[in-house]
Design an enzyme around this catalytic site. Structure first.
Site, PDB file in Angstrom:
ATOM      1  N   PHE A 162       0.825  -1.195   0.000  1.00 43.24           N
ATOM      2  CA  PHE A 162       0.000   0.000   0.000  1.00 43.24           C
ATOM      3  C   PHE A 162       0.864   1.250   0.000  1.00 43.24           C
ATOM      4  CE2 PHE A 162      -2.287  -3.239   2.415  1.00 43.24           C
ATOM      5  CZ  PHE A 162      -3.596  -3.173   1.928  1.00 43.24           C
ATOM      6  N   ASP A 163       0.462   2.240  -0.781  1.00 47.58           N
ATOM      7  CA  ASP A 163       0.967   3.587  -0.602  1.00 47.58           C
ATOM      8  C   ASP A 163       0.351   4.144   0.689  1.00 47.58           C
ATOM      9  OD1 ASP A 163       2.119   6.112  -1.111  1.00 47.58           O
ATOM     10  OD2 ASP A 163       0.326   6.768  -2.187  1.00 47.58           O
ATOM     11  N   GLY A 164       0.920   5.252   1.178  1.00 44.48           N
ATOM     12  CA  GLY A 164       0.433   5.823   2.430  1.00 44.48           C
ATOM     13  C   GLY A 164      -0.599   6.917   2.231  1.00 44.48           C
ATOM     14  N   ASP A 275      -2.265   6.041  -5.165  1.00 46.64           N
ATOM     15  CA  ASP A 275      -3.165   7.063  -5.697  1.00 46.64           C
ATOM     16  C   ASP A 275      -2.558   7.876  -6.831  1.00 46.64           C
ATOM     17  OD1 ASP A 275      -2.621  10.165  -4.192  1.00 46.64           O
ATOM     18  OD2 ASP A 275      -1.415   8.405  -3.721  1.00 46.64           O
TER      19      ASP A 275
END
Length: 314
Positions: A162-164, A275
């Site tokens: 996951f990106d943050g 995102d």
């Protein structure tokens, strides 16, 4: 007792996210619906090849052991019911026998069905459906169907990265970066290091995965990674936020803007969520990847054109 999906990880997935229907989709885009439907009828007994999210789904379903249903995967597609028959047959041919539920809307918006399903993840090759699902509060990602397929090196471990900011966390800090620059972002995050970030759209999914991880299912494990453009000192707020949520990730990569693809290639995830379109494109050349169309980067964006959403039906 009524049938319920409560207390399960519910994943809703479109046909083209699970299987490779790119040839059929091209025909749909460049011919009439009747020709497309006839092709699907002719191929009812031809199993479609695995798609980008196949490995993720296959491994998650392996958590259903000992008669206990921990994960439910539901087909949620703009496809027509006849094409849906082929999707179900393809799932059976590839050993995904526990996929038994599906909703096929024949071109109508499908995302409204996420509510009665109680879905905790929606994966689709249609970017507009993903955007609407996120607006309704569901973790959702636009699957890049040209992504590299998952590695087969870890058959008993689901790996998810996951990106943050704007994915696990809100876009609060990203707004500072976009409006005031890196120095202001670093200063802001240092000052607020002890203050947890608000939740992002994928926090509920991470929490559910963490609970599943604690169940210690025999022969299956989950490994998660935070892969972020943050670097020191901004890393502290991200980690403090996870500790406040009482959720742990197995790996954390604070890359300070370095391209993520090469690092993800080493981690070998079954799926990566980000995102930023550039990060997803870079990652997709190495691993299965999906675009989370949320946060400030997507505010005021025009509707997604058909070529970016990769088709309007399947």
């Amino acid at each position: 007792m009524p049938v319920t999906l409560q207390d399960q990880l519910v994943v809703a997935i479109s046909s083209r996210a699970l299987f490779d229907f790119e040839e059929e989709n091209r025909l749909f885009e460049h011919s009439d619906p009747a020709t497309y439907l006839q092709l699907q009828r002719d191929r009812l007994d031809v199993a479609a090849a695995p798609g980008v999210a196949f490995s993720l789904v296959q491994k998650l379903l392996a958590f259903n052991t000992g008669g206990q249903q921990r994960v439910e995967v539901v087909l949620l597609s703009r496809n027509d019911p006849v094409s849906g028959m082929r999707v179900f047959r393809s799932a059976k041919a590839h050993g995904l026998h526990s996929i038994q539920r599906g909703v096929f809307t024949q071109g109508r918006d499908p995302f409204g069905y996420l509510r009665p399903l109680g879905a905790q993840l929606f994966l689709s090759a249609n970017a507009q459906d993903v955007t609407r699902a996120l607006q309704l509060g569901y973790p959702a990602a636009h699957v890049f169907t040209d992504s590299m397929r998952a590695s087969s090196n870890h058959p008993q471990e689901v790996r998810i990265a996951f990106d943050g900011d704007a994915v696990l966390f809100s876009d609060e800090a990203e707004r500072i970066f976009q409006s005031q620059g890196l120095e202001a972002f670093q200063r802001h995050e240092l000052e607020k290091a002890a203050q947890p970030l608000p939740e992002g759209p994928f926090k509920p999914l991470l929490a559910t995965l963490y609970r599943l991880q604690q169940m210690e299912v025999p022969d299956m494990r989950i490994r998660t990674a935070l892969v972020t453009a943050r670097s020191a000192p901004a890393h502290e707020r991200a980690l403090n936020t996870l500790m406040d949520w009482k959720i742990a990730v197995d790996e954390a990569m604070f890359l300070g803007g370095l391209p993520k693809g090469a690092f993800l290639r080493e981690f070998e995830p079954d799926f990566f969520f980000d995102d930023q379109t550039g990060h997803v494109r870079n990652a997709a050349s190495h691993v299965p990847a999906g675009h989370v169309r949320s946060g400030i980067a997507h505010e005021g964006m025009p509707p997604v054109p058909l070529d970016e959403s990769s088709g309007k039906q399947p």
